[in-house]
Each structure stands twice: as C-alpha cells, then as structure tokens.
Design a protein around this motif. Structure first.
Motif, PDB file in Angstrom:
ATOM      1  N   TRP A   1       0.651  -1.292   0.140  1.00 39.17           N
ATOM      2  CA  TRP A   1       0.293  -0.195   0.194  1.00 39.17           C
ATOM      3  C   TRP A   1       0.783   1.248   0.009  1.00 39.17           C
ATOM      4  O   TRP A   1       0.579   1.729  -1.060  1.00 39.17           O
ATOM      5  N   PHE A   2       1.770   1.320   0.451  1.00 41.56           N
ATOM      6  CA  PHE A   2       2.772   2.697   0.775  1.00 41.56           C
ATOM      7  C   PHE A   2       3.057   2.804   0.413  1.00 41.56           C
ATOM      8  O   PHE A   2       3.934   4.330  -0.701  1.00 41.56           O
ATOM      9  N   SER A   3       3.354   1.503  -0.894  1.00 38.19           N
ATOM     10  CA  SER A   3       4.917   1.601  -2.248  1.00 38.19           C
ATOM     11  C   SER A   3       3.669   2.968  -3.750  1.00 38.19           C
ATOM     12  O   SER A   3       4.638   2.987  -3.522  1.00 38.19           O
ATOM     13  N   LYS A   4       2.666   2.193  -3.420  1.00 31.18           N
ATOM     14  CA  LYS A   4       1.618   2.821  -4.654  1.00 31.18           C
ATOM     15  C   LYS A   4       1.622   4.005  -3.716  1.00 31.18           C
ATOM     16  O   LYS A   4       1.332   4.949  -4.987  1.00 31.18           O
ATOM     17  N   GLU A   5       1.936   4.758  -2.631  1.00 34.95           N
ATOM     18  CA  GLU A   5       0.976   5.585  -2.205  1.00 34.95           C
ATOM     19  C   GLU A   5       1.985   6.338  -2.664  1.00 34.95           C
ATOM     20  O   GLU A   5       2.203   7.617  -3.287  1.00 34.95           O
ATOM     21  N   LEU A   6       4.002   6.275  -2.600  1.00 31.71           N
ATOM     22  CA  LEU A   6       5.232   6.812  -2.807  1.00 31.71           C
ATOM     23  C   LEU A   6       5.179   7.155  -4.546  1.00 31.71           C
ATOM     24  O   LEU A   6       5.148   8.288  -4.580  1.00 31.71           O
ATOM     25  N   THR A   7       4.351   5.886  -5.171  1.00 32.19           N
ATOM     26  CA  THR A   7       4.883   6.400  -7.042  1.00 32.19           C
ATOM     27  C   THR A   7       3.514   7.601  -7.065  1.00 32.19           C
ATOM     28  O   THR A   7       3.993   8.039  -7.683  1.00 32.19           O
ATOM     29  N   ARG A   8       2.382   7.452  -6.211  1.00 33.31           N
ATOM     30  CA  ARG A   8       1.443   8.935  -6.554  1.00 33.31           C
ATOM     31  C   ARG A   8       1.816  10.773  -5.975  1.00 33.31           C
ATOM     32  O   ARG A   8       1.841  10.971  -7.091  1.00 33.31           O
TER      33      ARG A   8
END
Ligand code: PMP
Length: 348
Positions: free
Chosen positions: A272-279
C-alpha cells in the motif's frame, strides 16, 4: 600526543541509525518491526534467580530450537549476539586470505568496517544502474564473498539461480549470504547448504521476529563451518548469549503463527505504502524487505529527511556516492505510514 596513544588502535566505527528519546516520534530509521514480539515471549515467566549462574556456553536450547525449526542438525547452527556478532565472527573465522574479500559497493555498511578492523583486504563490486548485484563480477579469484539477500539499503532480492551461479564460481572460498530481510522476500539460500559446504546463511531475530533489542542472530551451514565459528567464539568469549536471550529466543521460535502473521502485515503495508509513494512522485526498486528505498523526482532526499525529522518522523538518509538522493523508509504500522504519506503529501 600522549605516549600511550601511539599504541591505541585507530578505527572508523560503523554508525548505527539514531535511537532518539522522543515519545512522539514515528521511528522508521533502523528497520525495526512496528509490532511487539510474540505474546509467548512477552508472557514467558522468567526465572531471574537463575541469573546467578553462567548461561549455557553452547546455547543448546536455542540452537536445538532453530535446528528443529529449519530441519537441520544442531551441528549446523551457530548463535550469536545479533547477526552483527555472527557476521563479525564469520569475517574473523573465514576471511584469512591475502586475496580480497568481495562485496557490493552499495550494501550493509558494516562489512568494510569489519574488514578494516580485522585487516582483511577487500574489494567492492559496483551494483548495476538498477542497483542489482552483477553475479559475474564475483567470478574472479578472491578471499571470500559476502552480500545480503535481499540487499540493503536497496531492498532488492536476487533469485536463487544467481546465488547458485556465484557459488558454482566460488567453490574454494566461503560465501556468506546475509539474510537479515529474507522473511519479507522469496526463497532462502538455506536450501543450498547441503549442496555447497562453503555456504553460510546468516539470519537475525531483529527484523521479522521483532526482537532487535534482544540481540539474537544465527548462522546455518555445513557442520565444519559451524565448528570453525565455535572455535573462534570460544577463543573470544564463552558466554556470548545470556540466559534471557536463550529462553526468549526459544519462545519466539515456538510461535510460528504469530511470526507469519506480522510478516504478512508488514508486507501488506509495504504494498500500500509503495503505491502511495508512486502517486507522490517517488520511484524505488521493488522492495523485498521491510523498508522502501525511494527517490523523489523533484525534491532532494536530504531536504525531505530533514523536514521529516522536524515532524518527528525519523527515516534514514545516507550521504554516500550514488545513493545520496535516496531515503530508506522502514515500514511501520498502517497508521504510522498513513501519517508519513500525509506529511509527504503536504510537504511536496
Ligand atoms: N545485516 C543487514 C543487511 C542489516 O541491515 C542488519 C541490521 N542493521 C544486520 C545485518 C544486523 O542486524 P542485527 O545485528 O540486529 O541482527
């Protein structure tokens, strides 16, 4: 200069991440586990009156518990005071050649400290531009090989076939695979120890077992490797492991259900956190660990590191060539990572 100073050994020590005394902080700088140790560890009744006695120098109970857990014989397991101690002992035991020991240029920054302390010649091999280990670089004459898998701080896992290639090209030296983060990744090199008598696999209780403060690490390999490690250990300090480490280490090993549960939680939060970082405009190698190694397209890592600290969010920044625009962010609880995302979002 005082005369006695001439005989003092000069060393540049390893600098561990900060352990700040800040009750409000979100601490994501040393890859600790955000969850408590197993309830079996927490609820174990300790017979503290037994502290009167020396601890078991052979660490038998913990060695046997680990051997059973991994389906090994007790002669194949060595236990030490955190994997730092196990690795330091291993450097001392196995790296005694005039030829250089090989490890990656970007890796756990304790390796070169031990090499210098013990006067071990060493050479670093550059990771490729995607921060991957290049196995072929290790197919040269050397005095030993050591690398973490997954590597730190890059968080990248190397598939077992590549480790096998490194081993096939290094049959006459000891190859150490430091698996501090393997429980968050893929298959362990442990399955290769019967085939390769020169392979030592090193693990820790500090990350996936949530016991960094207890200081337990261990190594697994051919019985001859373990015997050699024990000879060096017993030439140094017979009682490396104290009674509490032994008792509580065994309790942790007994609770496999909890162990797997907290690993899953950290992995889910990581996704979840990795996707947020991409965003938010970060890029990072795909993490196989309990941390993410990320760089932002427009804001410098150093600036973000300092800004986060002002908000009591502690992450790790390395002022080193090639990685000085990256941040290593440990995966905390969902709630902590939500706060980190909120901070990053407002700052960016
Ligand atoms: N190896 C690697 C790759 C690490 O990141 C760490 C944690 N700093 C260690 C070994 C040592 O961990 P410990 O001594 O807590 O077992």
């Amino acid at each position: 200069m005082l005369e006695w100073m001439k005989n003092v050994r000069k060393v540049d020590p390893y600098v561990p991440g900060e352990q700040p005394n800040d009750s409000n902080m979100i601490k994501l700088n040393t890859n600790e586990n955000p969850y408590p140790p197993s309830p079996k560890v927490i609820n174990k009744k300790l017979e503290l009156e037994k502290l009167r006695l020396y601890s078991d120098p052979e660490v038998t109970e913990l060695v046997c518990a680990l051997a059973d857990y991994h389906g090994l014989d007790k002669s194949q397991v060595f236990v030490g005071v955190g994997s730092d101690d196990v690795l330091a002992m291993s450097f001392m035991t196995f790296f005694n050649s005039d030829k250089p020991v090989l490890f990656p240029d970007i890796t756990y920054s304790f390796y070169d400290v031990w090499a210098k302390l013990l006067n071990i010649p060493y050479e670093t091999k550059a990771l490729d531009e995607d921060f991957r280990i290049v196995p072929e670089d290790y197919y040269v004459d050397n005095g030993g090989v050591v690398f973490p898998n997954p590597n730190a701080p890059t968080s990248i896992y190397m598939q077992l076939d590549k480790i096998r290639n490194i081993l096939d090209n290094n049959r006459d030296v000891v190859v150490i695979v430091d698996e501090a983060y393997i429980d968050y990744a893929g298959e362990s090199a442990l399955s290769l120890i019967d085939e390769y008598d020169n392979l030592l696999v090193v693990r820790t209780f500090s990350k996936s077992r949530s016991m960094a403060g207890m200081r337990i690490g261990y190594a697994m390999g051919n019985a001859e490797l373990i015997k050699a490690l024990n000879c060096v250990k017993f030439s140094f300090n017979s009682y490396t492991m104290n009674s509490l480490q032994i008792v509580l280490g065994v309790e942790s090993v007994k609770d496999d259900e909890y162990f797997k549960e907290i690993i899953d939680k950290v992995r889910n939060t990581r996704e979840w956190f990795s996707k947020e970082l991409t965003r938010l405009g970060f890029t990072y190698p795909e993490s196989a660990t309990n941390f993410v190694f990320a760089t932002h397209k427009s804001i410098s890592a150093k600036e973000l590191f300092e800004a986060a600290k002002r908000e009591h969010i502690y992450i790790r920044y390395f002022d080193k060539p090639r990685i000085d625009n990256y941040l290593r962010i440990t995966i905390g609880t969902d709630e902590e990572m939500r706060k980190v995302v909120d901070f990053l979002e407002s700052y960016i």
